[in-house]
Design an enzyme around this catalytic site. Sequence first.
Site, short mmCIF file in Angstrom:
data_model
loop_
_atom_site.label_atom_id
_atom_site.label_comp_id
_atom_site.label_asym_id
_atom_site.label_seq_id
_atom_site.Cartn_x
_atom_site.Cartn_y
_atom_site.Cartn_z
N ALA A 3 -3.31 3.27 2.18
CA ALA A 3 -4.00 3.47 3.45
C ALA A 3 -5.25 4.30 3.18
O ALA A 3 -5.18 5.42 2.68
CB ALA A 3 -3.09 4.20 4.43
N LEU A 40 12.80 -2.92 1.42
CA LEU A 40 14.03 -3.02 0.63
C LEU A 40 14.21 -4.39 -0.01
O LEU A 40 15.28 -4.97 0.03
CB LEU A 40 15.24 -2.61 1.48
CG LEU A 40 15.30 -1.10 1.79
CD1 LEU A 40 16.50 -0.77 2.67
CD2 LEU A 40 15.36 -0.26 0.50
N GLN A 48 -6.19 -1.30 2.08
CA GLN A 48 -5.69 -1.15 3.45
C GLN A 48 -6.59 -0.14 4.18
O GLN A 48 -6.63 1.02 3.82
CB GLN A 48 -4.25 -0.65 3.45
CG GLN A 48 -3.64 -0.69 4.84
CD GLN A 48 -2.26 -0.09 4.90
OE1 GLN A 48 -2.04 1.02 4.44
NE2 GLN A 48 -1.31 -0.81 5.49
N CYS A 64 0.33 5.48 0.07
CA CYS A 64 -0.42 6.73 0.11
C CYS A 64 -0.01 7.60 -1.07
O CYS A 64 1.17 7.72 -1.38
CB CYS A 64 -0.09 7.52 1.37
SG CYS A 64 -0.80 6.84 2.86
N TYR A 119 0.44 4.38 13.38
CA TYR A 119 -0.92 4.91 13.25
C TYR A 119 -1.80 4.35 14.38
O TYR A 119 -1.33 3.63 15.25
CB TYR A 119 -1.47 4.66 11.84
CG TYR A 119 -0.61 5.39 10.82
CD1 TYR A 119 -0.55 6.80 10.83
CD2 TYR A 119 0.19 4.71 9.91
CE1 TYR A 119 0.27 7.49 9.94
CE2 TYR A 119 1.02 5.40 9.03
CZ TYR A 119 1.05 6.79 9.05
OH TYR A 119 1.88 7.47 8.18
N PRO A 123 0.83 -1.21 0.00
CA PRO A 123 0.00 0.00 0.00
C PRO A 123 0.87 1.26 0.00
O PRO A 123 1.86 1.33 0.72
CB PRO A 123 -0.79 -0.12 1.31
CG PRO A 123 0.00 -1.06 2.16
CD PRO A 123 0.71 -1.99 1.22
N ARG A 146 -1.50 -5.62 8.85
CA ARG A 146 -0.11 -5.19 8.71
C ARG A 146 0.35 -4.73 10.09
O ARG A 146 -0.31 -3.91 10.74
CB ARG A 146 0.01 -4.06 7.71
CG ARG A 146 1.46 -3.85 7.28
CD ARG A 146 1.59 -2.81 6.18
NE ARG A 146 2.60 -3.25 5.22
CZ ARG A 146 3.29 -2.41 4.45
NH1 ARG A 146 3.07 -1.11 4.48
NH2 ARG A 146 4.20 -2.86 3.61
N ARG A 175 8.55 0.99 -3.12
CA ARG A 175 9.32 1.92 -3.96
C ARG A 175 9.79 1.30 -5.26
O ARG A 175 9.78 1.96 -6.31
CB ARG A 175 10.48 2.50 -3.15
CG ARG A 175 10.01 3.44 -2.06
CD ARG A 175 11.05 3.72 -1.03
NE ARG A 175 11.37 2.55 -0.22
CZ ARG A 175 12.20 2.56 0.81
NH1 ARG A 175 12.82 3.69 1.13
NH2 ARG A 175 12.42 1.47 1.50
C1 FMN Z 1 5.06 6.60 -1.46
C2 FMN Z 1 4.89 5.65 -0.30
C3 FMN Z 1 3.67 5.60 0.34
C4 FMN Z 1 3.46 4.68 1.38
N1 FMN Z 1 2.21 4.56 1.95
C5 FMN Z 1 1.95 3.53 2.78
C6 FMN Z 1 0.63 3.22 3.17
O1 FMN Z 1 -0.34 3.83 2.70
N2 FMN Z 1 0.44 2.21 4.05
C7 FMN Z 1 1.49 1.48 4.53
O2 FMN Z 1 1.27 0.57 5.34
N3 FMN Z 1 2.75 1.73 4.14
C8 FMN Z 1 3.00 2.70 3.27
N4 FMN Z 1 4.27 2.89 2.80
C9 FMN Z 1 5.31 1.94 3.19
C10 FMN Z 1 5.43 0.84 2.15
O3 FMN Z 1 4.22 0.10 2.01
C11 FMN Z 1 6.58 -0.12 2.48
O4 FMN Z 1 6.29 -0.80 3.67
C12 FMN Z 1 7.93 0.59 2.62
O5 FMN Z 1 8.08 1.57 1.61
C13 FMN Z 1 9.09 -0.39 2.55
O6 FMN Z 1 9.04 -1.12 1.35
P1 FMN Z 1 9.97 -0.76 0.07
O7 FMN Z 1 11.40 -0.83 0.53
O8 FMN Z 1 9.63 -1.82 -0.94
O9 FMN Z 1 9.61 0.61 -0.40
C14 FMN Z 1 4.51 3.84 1.80
C15 FMN Z 1 5.75 3.93 1.16
C16 FMN Z 1 5.93 4.81 0.11
C17 FMN Z 1 7.27 4.83 -0.58
#
Ligand code: FMN
Length: 374
Positions: A60, A305, A103, A28, A186, A26, A234, A328
């Site tokens: 979210a 990551l 979510q 945002c 949260y 997810p 989560r 990402r």
């Molecule tokens: C642009 C952006 C928005 C995010 N929004 C949410 C969200 O809405 N809900 C959530 O649980 N995590 C959110 N995260 C966290 C990601 O879901 C993820 O757990 C975190 O970026 C680590 O994973 P990654 O290394 O693949 O980016 C967000 C991350 C990014 C980069």
Amino acid sequence: MMPQPQLFTPIRIGDLTLDNRIIIAPMCQYSAREGSAGDWHMIHLGQLAISGAGMLILEATAVSPAGRITPWDLGLYSDANEHALARVLQALRAHSPIKIGMQLAHAGRKASSRAPWDGGAQIHSGEPLGWHAFAPSAVPHAPNEDPPIALDDSALQRVRSEFANAARRAARLGLDGIEIHAAHGYLLHQFLSPLANHRTDAYGGSLENRMRFVLEVFDVVREAFPADKPVWARISATDWVPGGWDIEGTLALSQALKARGCAAIHVSSGGVSPQQQIKLGPGYQVPYAQRVKAEVGLPTIAVGLITDAQQAEAIIANGEADAVSLARAMLYDPRWPWHAAATLGAQVKAPHQYWRSQPRELKDLFENAKFGAR
Ligand SMILES: Cc1cc2nc3c(=O)[nH]c(=O)nc-3n(C[C@H](O)[C@H](O)[C@H](O)COP(=O)(O)O)c2cc1C
């Protein structure tokens, strides 16, 4: 055809089967108006829906206006929100078989914030667009911030109803599953963590008491959503702060959720305190997922990551998690699942409009791909 690599084998989350074990985390977008999705969601989710991933989890989505992180968060608390999202989902479904989860979230004391690109700071309740945040206790997220209002019994009842109402709307929208956001500092995580929860009633103090509200919310969401569709959570596995929420609590909560019919655990970390000292590195949260999988036995989703196809394949093949989720890396490369399939020698679904892009040397990359001309 070689056997599919583990990453590209199907997985069941409750009664829901995903084509492969790549999940879009997810994210945002801070691009909604009064909680309603718009054209940005169509563009953003549209490209992710044709990515070949096994599931797309919508960002979210706030269960009430007060539960939004920023004034531009997606919400599912009004008929207008529901209609706006129906338009986007209809378009996604018309063009992609991807499973779509949502979510459901409440920001608690991290509500009333600016968007990240505007610095992400708290918008004070007296400022334009700001509001007074709610939380388990009147303890601000950071020392210089306005303290939130502690939720009393009737406010707790209201929040439970807001989660249930949003789940009913999600059911009407035909979403394939609901993820309850109990991570990243949260509202629900605030109940779990002794750093944010200073209550002295049945919702504070012991681990059992701190878990109570999360479990109650799980129950009302589970009750409000069709029984044959999964609800999962989560969780932040640790606060990365001594004396905070930790992996032992995470294991206990996961067991309690499992006993109530939770279909999976999505294992993240952090977010409740500016004092967190995160040990970042490739797959840095995977060991927590591994413990949840080994000790709780629910389908476990690892995140954080995970950027490389071989890395993702190893996580699944070594039994560290049942699925991986990427945030990402999916924004950077929305065709990540195609490229992972190409690297690992797997097959992936692609829209027929794009079948002609299959590289000459990868004749089996796209499932059922064929094209002719005269
Ligand atoms: C642009 C952006 C928005 C995010 N929004 C949410 C969200 O809405 N809900 C959530 O649980 N995590 C959110 N995260 C966290 C990601 O879901 C993820 O757990 C975190 O970026 C680590 O994973 P990654 O290394 O693949 O980016 C967000 C991350 C990014 C980069």
